[in-house]
Each structure stands twice: as structure tokens, then as C-alpha cells.
Design a protein around this motif. Structure first.
Motif, PDB file in Angstrom:
ATOM      1  N   LEU A  25      33.373 -28.091   4.628  1.00 41.65           N
ATOM      2  CA  LEU A  25      34.159 -29.244   4.199  1.00 41.65           C
ATOM      3  C   LEU A  25      34.257 -29.303   2.678  1.00 41.65           C
ATOM      4  N   PHE A  26      33.154 -29.002   1.999  1.00 40.28           N
ATOM      5  CA  PHE A  26      33.163 -28.999   0.535  1.00 40.28           C
ATOM      6  C   PHE A  26      34.176 -27.998   0.002  1.00 40.28           C
ATOM      7  N   PHE A  27      34.156 -26.772   0.520  1.00 46.25           N
ATOM      8  CA  PHE A  27      35.084 -25.747   0.043  1.00 46.25           C
ATOM      9  C   PHE A  27      36.531 -26.117   0.374  1.00 46.25           C
ATOM     10  N   ALA A  28      36.732 -26.787   1.508  1.00 45.07           N
ATOM     11  CA  ALA A  28      38.087 -27.229   1.863  1.00 45.07           C
ATOM     12  C   ALA A  28      38.583 -28.279   0.871  1.00 45.07           C
ATOM     13  N   VAL A  29      37.710 -29.225   0.520  1.00 43.35           N
ATOM     14  CA  VAL A  29      38.075 -30.253  -0.464  1.00 43.35           C
ATOM     15  C   VAL A  29      38.378 -29.604  -1.810  1.00 43.35           C
ATOM     16  N   SER A  30      37.515 -28.689  -2.248  1.00 40.08           N
ATOM     17  CA  SER A  30      37.718 -27.992  -3.522  1.00 40.08           C
ATOM     18  C   SER A  30      39.028 -27.217  -3.524  1.00 40.08           C
ATOM     19  N   PHE A  31      39.318 -26.564  -2.393  1.00 42.09           N
ATOM     20  CA  PHE A  31      40.551 -25.785  -2.262  1.00 42.09           C
ATOM     21  C   PHE A  31      41.768 -26.640  -2.568  1.00 42.09           C
ATOM     22  N   PHE A  32      41.837 -27.823  -1.967  1.00 44.25           N
ATOM     23  CA  PHE A  32      43.037 -28.645  -2.121  1.00 44.25           C
ATOM     24  C   PHE A  32      43.051 -29.419  -3.438  1.00 44.25           C
ATOM     25  N   ILE A  33      41.900 -29.654  -4.039  1.00 47.99           N
ATOM     26  CA  ILE A  33      41.899 -30.258  -5.381  1.00 47.99           C
ATOM     27  C   ILE A  33      42.531 -29.289  -6.372  1.00 47.99           C
ATOM     28  N   ILE A  34      42.112 -28.026  -6.323  1.00 49.96           N
ATOM     29  CA  ILE A  34      42.705 -27.012  -7.197  1.00 49.96           C
ATOM     30  C   ILE A  34      44.179 -26.831  -6.869  1.00 49.96           C
ATOM     31  N   PHE A  35      44.500 -26.874  -5.592  1.00 51.02           N
ATOM     32  CA  PHE A  35      45.882 -26.778  -5.135  1.00 51.02           C
ATOM     33  C   PHE A  35      46.743 -27.837  -5.836  1.00 51.02           C
ATOM     34  N   ILE A  36      46.222 -29.055  -5.886  1.00 51.29           N
ATOM     35  CA  ILE A  36      46.951 -30.170  -6.508  1.00 51.29           C
ATOM     36  C   ILE A  36      47.011 -29.992  -8.019  1.00 51.29           C
ATOM     37  N   GLU A  37      45.882 -29.650  -8.635  1.00 48.87           N
ATOM     38  CA  GLU A  37      45.843 -29.497 -10.093  1.00 48.87           C
ATOM     39  C   GLU A  37      46.816 -28.428 -10.565  1.00 48.87           C
ATOM     40  N   GLN A  38      46.868 -27.301  -9.862  1.00 52.04           N
ATOM     41  CA  GLN A  38      47.759 -26.222 -10.278  1.00 52.04           C
ATOM     42  C   GLN A  38      49.228 -26.584 -10.069  1.00 52.04           C
ATOM     43  N   SER A  39      49.496 -27.502  -9.132  1.00 50.60           N
ATOM     44  CA  SER A  39      50.870 -27.963  -8.948  1.00 50.60           C
ATOM     45  C   SER A  39      51.387 -28.623 -10.216  1.00 50.60           C
ATOM     46  N   PHE A  40      50.470 -29.242 -10.963  1.00 49.76           N
ATOM     47  CA  PHE A  40      50.830 -29.865 -12.239  1.00 49.76           C
ATOM     48  C   PHE A  40      50.721 -28.878 -13.397  1.00 49.76           C
ATOM     49  N   ASN A  41      49.568 -28.219 -13.512  1.00 50.10           N
ATOM     50  CA  ASN A  41      49.277 -27.437 -14.711  1.00 50.10           C
ATOM     51  C   ASN A  41      50.240 -26.271 -14.923  1.00 50.10           C
ATOM     52  N   SER A  42      50.587 -25.563 -13.846  1.00 55.75           N
ATOM     53  CA  SER A  42      51.432 -24.380 -13.987  1.00 55.75           C
ATOM     54  C   SER A  42      52.920 -24.671 -13.870  1.00 55.75           C
ATOM     55  N   TRP A  43      53.288 -25.700 -13.098  1.00 56.50           N
ATOM     56  CA  TRP A  43      54.703 -25.866 -12.745  1.00 56.50           C
ATOM     57  C   TRP A  43      55.343 -27.158 -13.241  1.00 56.50           C
ATOM     58  N   VAL A  69      47.274 -34.427  -1.313  1.00 54.74           N
ATOM     59  CA  VAL A  69      46.313 -35.481  -1.684  1.00 54.74           C
ATOM     60  C   VAL A  69      45.825 -36.228  -0.441  1.00 54.74           C
ATOM     61  N   ILE A  70      46.729 -36.516   0.474  1.00 56.20           N
ATOM     62  CA  ILE A  70      46.330 -37.194   1.715  1.00 56.20           C
ATOM     63  C   ILE A  70      45.352 -36.317   2.500  1.00 56.20           C
ATOM     64  N   LEU A  71      45.619 -35.020   2.546  1.00 53.12           N
ATOM     65  CA  LEU A  71      44.722 -34.101   3.244  1.00 53.12           C
ATOM     66  C   LEU A  71      43.345 -34.068   2.585  1.00 53.12           C
ATOM     67  N   LEU A 113      39.647 -34.952   4.350  1.00 48.01           N
ATOM     68  CA  LEU A 113      38.538 -33.992   4.280  1.00 48.01           C
ATOM     69  C   LEU A 113      37.352 -34.561   3.505  1.00 48.01           C
ATOM     70  N   ALA A 114      37.637 -35.253   2.390  1.00 49.94           N
ATOM     71  CA  ALA A 114      36.565 -35.817   1.566  1.00 49.94           C
ATOM     72  C   ALA A 114      35.821 -36.916   2.313  1.00 49.94           C
ATOM     73  N   TYR A 115      36.561 -37.741   3.042  1.00 54.20           N
ATOM     74  CA  TYR A 115      35.909 -38.790   3.820  1.00 54.20           C
ATOM     75  C   TYR A 115      34.954 -38.189   4.845  1.00 54.20           C
ATOM     76  N   SER A 116      35.389 -37.123   5.512  1.00 54.23           N
ATOM     77  CA  SER A 116      34.531 -36.446   6.487  1.00 54.23           C
ATOM     78  C   SER A 116      33.313 -35.828   5.807  1.00 54.23           C
ATOM     79  N   TYR A 117      33.541 -35.246   4.632  1.00 54.77           N
ATOM     80  CA  TYR A 117      32.452 -34.606   3.880  1.00 54.77           C
ATOM     81  C   TYR A 117      31.379 -35.621   3.492  1.00 54.77           C
ATOM     82  N   PHE A 118      31.803 -36.771   2.964  1.00 55.06           N
ATOM     83  CA  PHE A 118      30.844 -37.764   2.506  1.00 55.06           C
ATOM     84  C   PHE A 118      30.118 -38.437   3.680  1.00 55.06           C
ATOM     85  N   LYS A 119      30.732 -38.428   4.871  1.00 53.11           N
ATOM     86  CA  LYS A 119      30.096 -39.038   6.035  1.00 53.11           C
ATOM     87  C   LYS A 119      28.964 -38.191   6.586  1.00 53.11           C
TER      88      LYS A 119
END
Length: 394
Positions: free
Chosen positions: A210-228, A376-378, A382-388
Motif C-alpha cells: 500500500l505504501f509503494f502504491a501511494v508513493s507511485f501515484f504521488i509521484i505520478f501527480i507531481e510529474q504531471s505538474f513538474n514536467s508538463w 488524487v482520488i485514487l 489507497l492512503a486511507y487503507s494504508y493508515f488503517k
């Protein structure tokens, strides 16, 4: 709690500053090369030449660092970045950008593992570690701001055709940081990893997945801004290259502010609640942006100012989630764990760049904000499940 070697704080921050500039110049390179009749689908794959070496080399980097030590490994990575950036302005062919980004990605894999290892070896308490992580990671945001602002001014000036010479300034900072590290005393771990591949046992548990899944999509979101984001501003909002880069710089400035504020106040809050609150605000902002984009197109220029505000709440997510997990990892496994973080991040960045390039190629940029909102919704789910899940299971 503070780092045991106070003289190491500046070179650590400069290390992240340097890697931030070379990694996040991708938006500038895409913007400039797209004007040289290089198609967006080719530019979308350019990020893969950075991210794939990061993913491939990260596991071997643990062994490399174990053999040569953290200090020597960092110096090697920074020297290589400095030398390659020094030569970049003098090469005109497109393939050299692929090689350059591949070298940068390999050096980043070494650098990030070393920096995270140093922080973890000197921090034990979860919130203190989160404070330090946000402080060091904040310099990453400054790098984005500096590279966009600096190159933006250079590109818009009468010397715009010499924009690649801006990379020589990155070389100078790299060499200065090497000098600081050579003067610094860094405690090396007692047990050096001599395995060809690190021990990955234990990282297949549900909390890690779950942690790696959350990290995956955080970077996914950040790169949507930083590169494009600069290209989105230019192609969809019809602003010039200079203003596109400057508007993107404000995203980095807000991101720096978000991480700096977080490093100051994080000890007052539950990490989980702080994380989820940031996500809720991001979702709210993206909904507002989408409504304006689809229903009030005559006011679309306001998006230039709304997108940067997201950086205030997006930027703390990655350091907070990392610090929460890293605090639970034994020091003997921190380098291996960091290598996995780097691999997940690089794969996420590469997949995102290829997929978002399709939005540009097919001229469906109206869905840019919805594309990010879905991610972000995804992350929220995932984060809610991780913290639970009880962290005692790790």
C-alpha cells in the motif's frame, strides 16, 4: 532531535537542489525541443531514458554504496552530474539528451539512497524524521523554482538561443557541493552490503504494498505538474514560453513553502490526519479548476494562478508518507528500502510522462485537470487503507 553532524545539512540540501534542477529541467527541454519539430510522442519517451536507469540501477546502487561508502558514492554522483552538465551545451544532437538523462538518472539513484540513509541513521523519532525530510525535500522545490525562473529569463532574453549554457551553472554548484562533502565528516554504517542484490525479504507485506502504491501515484501527480505544466500553459492557455515557465516556477515556490511550513508544524499533528487533510484540499482545488475549465472558458486564464496553489498541499505528501514508513525501518535495511522507493518513483514518472504525452499529441488537454483529479482520488483511497492498517505488522 537534530542531525549528529550539523555541518552536513547544507551539502544534503544542495544535493537535492542539484538533482531537482537536472531532473526537472525536463519541462524546459520538452518546451524547447518541441519548437525544433520534435514530436510530443518522442519527447514523452525522453523521460523514460531518465527513469528506466533509475529503476534498473537502484537495486545495484545499494551494493555500490555499501562497497565505496556513502561519502565517496555521493561525491562520485555529483562529480558525474557536474561534468556531464558542463559538456551538454556543446552537443547539438537529440540522442545526447537521452544519454544525459540516463546518466542523471543513474546518479540520482545513488544520491537519493545516500541522502535518505544519512537522515535515517541520524534520526529515530517519527515526527523529527518528518521534519528533517520536509526540510531537505524543500530544497528540491527550490531547485524547480530556480531552474524554471533562470532558464525562463535566459530563453526570453536576446541570448535565448544559448539556453543550454544555463546548465554550466548547475556544474558549478555540483563542484561546490563536492567540495563541501570532502570537508565534512560523515558517519558510515558499520555493516557494509556486499551482496550483488540486496535482501528484499519482508517488503512484500500489505503495508509495504500500500505504501509503494501511494508513493507511485504521488509521484505520478507531481510529474504531471513538474514536467508538463509549462507545455499545458503554452498549448492550452496560449501564453508564451517565458510566462509558461514563470507560472510553473510559482508552483515550485508554493511547493517549497508547503514543505517548509510542514517541517515547522508537523510535530503538532497526526501525520495521517495531516496527509488526508492535504489530499482533501487538493481534490477541492482540482474540482474548482475543472469547473472553470469546462463551464467558464472565458476565465480560463485564472488557472495560471490556481494550479500553483496546489503545490502548497501536494508537496508535503511525499516527505510525510516516506518519513512515516522510514521511521519503522531498521537502519540495516534503509538503503534497500530507499532503492525500492526510487524504483517505484522512476517507474511512476516514466508511465505518467508517456500517458500524458498522449493528451498533448491527441489535443485533448481539456482533460488535463480531470486526469490529475482521478489520480488524487485514487491516492486518497489507497492512503486511507494504508493508515488503517496497524504499522506493528511491519
Amino acid at each position: 532531535m537534530s542531525v549528529k553532524q550539523p555541518n552536513i545539512s547544507l551539502p544534503l540540501k544542495l544535493t537535492f537542489l542539484i538533482f531537482s534542477m537536472v531532473l526537472n529541467c525536463m519541462g524546459i527541454v520538452i518546451l524547447q525541443l518541441s519548437e525544433q519539430n520534435i514530436t510530443y510522442d518522442k519527447l514523452g519517451f525522453l523521460e523514460s531514458f531518465k527513469d528506466i536507469p533509475i529503476a534498473v540501477f537502484s537495486l545495484f546502487a545499494v551494493n555500490f554504496i555499501g562497497r565505496f561508502g556513502t561519502k565517496k558514492s555521493l561525491i562520485f554522483a555529483l562529480m558525474l552530474v557536474g561534468v556531464c552538465s558542463l559538456f551538454l551545451p556543446f552537443v547539438e544532437v537529440f540522442w545526447f539528451f537521452k544519454l544525459w538523462f540516463a546518466i542523471i538518472g543513474t546518479c540520482f539513484a545513488i544520491g537519493k539512497i545516500c541522502v535518505y540513509g544519512i537522515i535515517r541513521n541520524n534520526m529515530t523519532e517519527e515526527k523529527s524524521l518528518a521534519k528533517m525530510m520536509n526540510s531537505v525535500e524543500a530544497s528540491f522545490m527550490i531547485g524547480i523554482f530556480v531552474v524554471n525562473t533562470g532558464f525562463g529569463w535566459l530563453i526570453s532574453s536576446q541570448f535565448g538561443e544559448y539556453w543550454k549554457f544555463g546548465f554550466m551553472s548547475i556544474s558549478l554548484i555540483s563542484f561546490f557541493t563536492v567540495y563541501l562533502f570532502m570537508k565534512s565528516q560523515i558517519a558510515e554504517p558499520e555493516n557494509k552490503n556486499i551482496r550483488v542484490l540486496p535482501d528484499l525479504s519482508g517488503f512484500g507485506k500489505l503495508p509495504f504494498i500500500l505504501f509503494f502504491a501511494v508513493s507511485f501515484f504521488i509521484i505520478f501527480i507531481e510529474q504531471s505538474f513538474n514536467s508538463w505544466l509549462p507545455s499545458f500553459y503554452k498549448d492550452h492557455l496560449k501564453v508564451n514560453s517565458f510566462f509558461a515557465l514563470q507560472a510553473s516556477s510559482f508552483l515550485a515556490l508554493f511547493s517549497y513553502t508547503g514543505r517548509t511550513i510542514t517541517s515547522k508544524i508537523i510535530h503538532r499533528f497526526s501525520l495521517a490526519r495531516y496527509f488526508m487533510m492535504c489530499l482533501f484540499i487538493i481534490i477541492s482545488l482540482l474540482i474548482i479548476i475543472s469547473v472553470i475549465q469546462f463551464s467558464f472558458t472565458e476565465n480560463s486564464k485564472i488557472l495560471l494562478f490556481l494550479f500553483p496553489i496546489i503545490g502548497l498541499f501536494l508537496s508535503p505528501l511525499y516527505p510525510v508518507i516516506n518519513s512515516k514508513m522510514i521511521a519503522k525501518i531498521g537502519k540495516e535495511k534503509i538503503n534497500t528500502f530507499t532503492s525500492l522507493i526510487v524504483i517505484v518513483s522512476s517507474v511512476s514518472s516514466s508511465i505518467n510522462s508517456i500517458s500524458i504525452s498522449l493528451l498533448f499529441k491527441n489535443q485533448i488537454l481539456n482533460y488535463y485537470s480531470l486526469y490529475i483529479l482521478g489520480a488524487v482520488i485514487l491516492v486518497s483511497v489507497l492512503a486511507y487503507s494504508y493508515f488503517k492498517i496497524s504499522m506493528n505488522k511491519i
